[in-house]
Write an enzyme that holds these catalytic residues in place. Structure first.
Site, PDB file in Angstrom:
ATOM      1  N   GLY A 152       0.844  -1.190   0.000  1.00  0.00           N
ATOM      2  CA  GLY A 152       0.000   0.000   0.000  1.00  0.00           C
ATOM      3  C   GLY A 152       0.865   1.220   0.000  1.00  0.00           C
ATOM      4  O   GLY A 152       0.933   1.932  -0.972  1.00  0.00           O
ATOM      5  N   THR A 153       1.572   1.435   1.025  1.00  0.00           N
ATOM      6  CA  THR A 153       2.764   2.288   0.994  1.00  0.00           C
ATOM      7  C   THR A 153       2.653   3.783   1.014  1.00  0.00           C
ATOM      8  O   THR A 153       1.714   4.395   0.507  1.00  0.00           O
ATOM      9  CB  THR A 153       3.597   1.970  -0.288  1.00  0.00           C
TER      10      THR A 153
END
Lengths: 204, 221
Positions: free
Chosen positions: B21-22
């Site tokens: 996701g980050t």
């Protein structure tokens, strides 16, 4: 994403010696986006009975209001506070009434019976009850919670040990769930009363 | 209990692809770059790795930040590292950051229908004595954009305003490090798919410095 995972959140309750504790996280989100970190999903129904609700937050709020309404009528008609086992049946039948168009919420009930012994039960969204004498879990990280609770639980804990055990079980499980977290509230229920503590947790 | 299931009936956390996701970012300063990232890798909503390293070395002084599918970005960076190794053998000098970025772009664009990868390539090279302009963004789809600072990943949407407001031209290395740390912390705090520790890599002519901020060291607001 499933409808029960739309808002995120989890609740866990554990029994000790003549005491129970119920804890939840504080996150309210819209799928992966967090919109509030102060949302309450554990509600006091009587002095010694707490209801925790996970799932779609609109149904959590609606059910909370509905059960407050039903308990007020119960107190008026019966002239006494409801017993935990009776309340559990009330919750179960209220959910099953909507069998083919259910509320998307999964409750956890934690209370002390008249003789001081703990009462714990959890239900699915259709009202199927599971009574336990150790711990019950609900929410998006339920699987992780089962793991941590099973590991840390011991019988006959006193209120302080129970608080510590429940808090650590919940925090370890929250670390592995994207959509729960952002704070923890723990309520410890004993004959003397209820103590509520907030735990400092990871805010990610 | 109702649980998200895949087509085969197994729970989502057993079958869903690993995704990062980050929140990732990189900022250039005069003489180097600072790269930053969170450390969460997810399988559905289960956190498969909460201490992952998304800042991957391509050479001693070129790094990339990876976001999107973990498998895709690992494969792409392995290819780019291999191509750069071949390039060094042929050229005899360390590669330019621009070259590494172009290699990322080539792979991501040519295979755009099959990949889900957003990368930020940044580092230091000795061209023009270590010029500024060493941050390149290769978003999903495979375009290439050179920027003074780049943000990427699902968490970056929450910090566009913060970054636009707090970025200034001519920041020092320390100011860049503080900027990256605060921005990644803010993104982690709002995005469900970002979290864990803040990993930071600073690259300049003197080498590479890797740091990690966890727990109490993550800024809170």
């Amino acid at each position: 994403m499933s409808i029960l995972e739309y808002n995120g959140g989890c609740v866990v309750a554990m029994a000790g010696k003549n005491c129970v504790a119920i804890a939840s996280d504080k996150r309210l989100g819209v799928q992966l986006s967090t919109i509030a970190m102060d949302c309450n999903r554990v509600f006091p129904m009587t002095d010694s009975l707490y209801l925790g609700l996970t799932g779609l937050h609109t149904d959590v709020t609606t059910l909370h209001n509905l059960f407050n309404f039903k308990l007020n009528l119960y107190a008026m008609r019966e002239g006494r506070t409801i017993k935990p086992t009776t309340f559990a049946s009330l919750v179960s039948s209220t959910l099953y009434e909507k069998r083919f168009g259910p509320y998307f919420a999964e409750p956890v009930i934690a209370g002390l019976q008249a003789d001081g012994t703990p009462f714990l039960c959890a239900m699915d969204l259709l009202g199927a009850m599971a009574v336990a004498d150790d711990f019950v879990v609900s929410g998006t990280c339920a699987e992780s919670l089962f793991g941590t609770c099973e590991t840390f639980f011991r019988k006959d804990m006193n209120p302080d040990e129970l608080f510590e055990t429940l808090g650590q079980s919940l925090m370890a499980a929250l670390d592995r769930d994207c959509i729960s977290g952002w704070g923890v509230d723990v309520h410890i229920i004993t004959k003397e009363g209820v103590t509520t503590k907030s735990l400092k947790a990871r805010m990610d | 209990m109702e649980r998200p299931m895949s087509a085969s009936g197994a729970p989502e956390w057993m079958t869903a692809e690993h995704s990062m996701g980050t929140s990732i970012m990189a900022v250039a300063f005069d003489g180097g770059v600072v790269l930053g990232a969170d450390s969460r890798t997810t399988t559905g909503t289960y956190i498969a790795n909460r201490v992952s390293d998304k800042i991957t070395p391509m050479t001693d002084s070129i790094f990339c930040c990876r976001s999107g599918s973990a498998a895709d970005t690992q494969a792409i960076s392995d290819y780019v590292r291999y191509y750069l190794d071949m390039h060094v053998v042929e050229m005899g000098t360390p590669p330019l950051v621009k070259t590494a970025a172009r290699l990322f772009r080539e792979l991501c664009y040519s295979n755009k229908t099959q990949l889900m990868a957003g990368m930020i390539c940044a580092g230091w090279d000795s061209a023009k004595g270590g010029q500024v302009r060493q941050v390149f963004c290769v978003p999903i789809g495979g375009s290439l954009v050179e920027q003074p600072f780049a943000i990427g990943g699902s968490g970056s949407t929450y910090i566009y305003g913060y970054c636009d407001a707090h970025y200034k031209e001519g920041m020092t290395k320390e100011e860049c490090q503080a900027f990256v740390k605060n921005a990644v912390a803010l993104a982690m705090s709002r995005d469900g798919s970002s979290g864990g520790v803040i990993r930071m890599v600073t690259v300049d002519k003197d080498g590479t410095d890797r740091t990690c901020f966890g727990g109490e060291q993550v800024p809170s607001f």
